[in-house]
Design an enzyme around this catalytic site. Structure first.
Site, mmCIF file in Angstrom:
data_model
loop_
_atom_site.group_PDB
_atom_site.id
_atom_site.type_symbol
_atom_site.label_atom_id
_atom_site.label_comp_id
_atom_site.label_asym_id
_atom_site.label_seq_id
_atom_site.Cartn_x
_atom_site.Cartn_y
_atom_site.Cartn_z
ATOM 1 N N GLY A 29 0.825 -1.216 0.000
ATOM 2 C CA GLY A 29 0.000 0.000 0.000
ATOM 3 C C GLY A 29 0.850 1.252 0.000
ATOM 4 N N GLU A 103 -0.952 -10.806 2.614
ATOM 5 C CA GLU A 103 -0.702 -10.041 3.847
ATOM 6 C C GLU A 103 -0.961 -10.920 5.077
ATOM 7 O OE1 GLU A 103 -1.657 -5.584 2.095
ATOM 8 O OE2 GLU A 103 -3.249 -6.652 3.107
HETATM 9 C C1 5RP Z 1 -3.579 -3.608 0.858
HETATM 10 C C2 5RP Z 1 -3.881 -3.153 2.225
HETATM 11 C C3 5RP Z 1 -3.336 -1.826 2.655
HETATM 12 O O1 5RP Z 1 -2.577 -2.008 3.807
HETATM 13 C C4 5RP Z 1 -4.475 -0.895 2.942
HETATM 14 O O2 5RP Z 1 -5.312 -0.833 1.791
HETATM 15 C C5 5RP Z 1 -3.980 0.503 3.294
HETATM 16 O O3 5RP Z 1 -3.375 1.080 2.192
HETATM 17 P P1 5RP Z 1 -2.820 2.561 2.184
HETATM 18 O O4 5RP Z 1 -1.600 2.563 3.039
HETATM 19 O O5 5RP Z 1 -2.537 2.837 0.719
HETATM 20 O O6 5RP Z 1 -3.898 3.460 2.714
HETATM 21 O O7 5RP Z 1 -4.535 -3.801 3.000
HETATM 22 O O8 5RP Z 1 -4.239 -4.801 0.536
#
Ligand code: 5RP
Length: 219
Positions: A29, A103
């Site tokens: 992310g 993840e």
């Molecule tokens: C990806 C995720 C990310 O950790 C989540 O979407 C947060 O992303 P960002 O740091 O861009 O806000 O779960 O699958």
């Protein structure tokens, strides 16, 4: 501070949780991208990384950080990742970037999950962010019917195929009063690969970026 500045702040702060000489678990992310960029500054002092997505793998390698096969690793001291929502007990919704399955796999290898997030992600109760669920394509319709029966409004995320060849169903309108129970229930449904509730693998620490600086929450 802008949201991007808050992400950079917590990405940098997460370096304090990286043990020199160790392999680091790395999430996915925009917040994690800030962490990866900061980690590049200590790449000669770590043994490498286990990555949760093709995107993070690419960024790590561009910085010259070795990415190791998760199957060669028995235990990671720490897994560092962002979240779409986090509640006051460290339960999270994840999967906005469609990487939730890997993840959860990398989080499962880790002694502790350190969540990095800007303060907009802290919520009293999970569920405002649509819940991502990775599903085997042939089970999509049945899984969506099950969510509708729970009162949710499921929708396939168009044009998205995960790193594992699955599709993502986003579910709006769920009241996630008991994250652990709901995670366990949805995990039982045939065709569900991973539900984006991280209760069993909740955060041990959250580094929250606020206008006053980094707030450290421990759970
Ligand atoms: C990806 C995720 C990310 O950790 C989540 O979407 C947060 O992303 P960002 O740091 O861009 O806000 O779960 O699958």
């Amino acid at each position: 501070m802008t949201q991007d500045e808050l992400k950079a702040l917590v990405g940098q702060a997460a370096l304090a949780y990286v043990q020199p000489g160790s392999v680091v678990g790395v999430g996915t992310g925009s917040t994690v991208n800030c962490f990866i960029d900061a980690l590049a500054g200590m790449k000669d002092r770590i043994a490498g990384a286990v990555s949760s997505s093709e995107k993070s793998t690419q960024r790590l390698r561009e910085h010259g950080i070795a990415v190791l096969d998760s199957n060669t690793i028995e235990r990671l001291p720490v897994y560092i990742d962002g979240a779409d929502e986090i509640d006051p007990r460290g339960h999270m919704i994840k999967g906005g970037g469609a990487a939730l399955t890997r993840e959860k796999i990398v989080a499962d290898l880790a002694e502790r999950f350190v969540c990095i997030a800007d303060e907009s992600k802290l919520v009293p109760t999970l569920g405002r962010f649509p819940l991502p669920v990775e599903v085997v394509p042939m089970a999509t319709a049945q899984v969506m019917r099950r969510f509708a029966a729970l009162g949710g409004q499921p929708q396939v995320r168009r044009g998205v195929v995960t790193d594992n060849g699955g599709c993502i169903v986003d579910v709006r309108g769920l009241a996630i009063a008991d994250p652990l129970a709901m995670e366990q229930e949805i995990n039982q449904w045939p065709g569900v690969v991973t539900v984006g509730i991280f209760a069993r693998h909740r955060a041990a620490v959250c580094l929250l970026g606020t206008a006053q600086g980094v707030r450290t929450m421990t759970f």
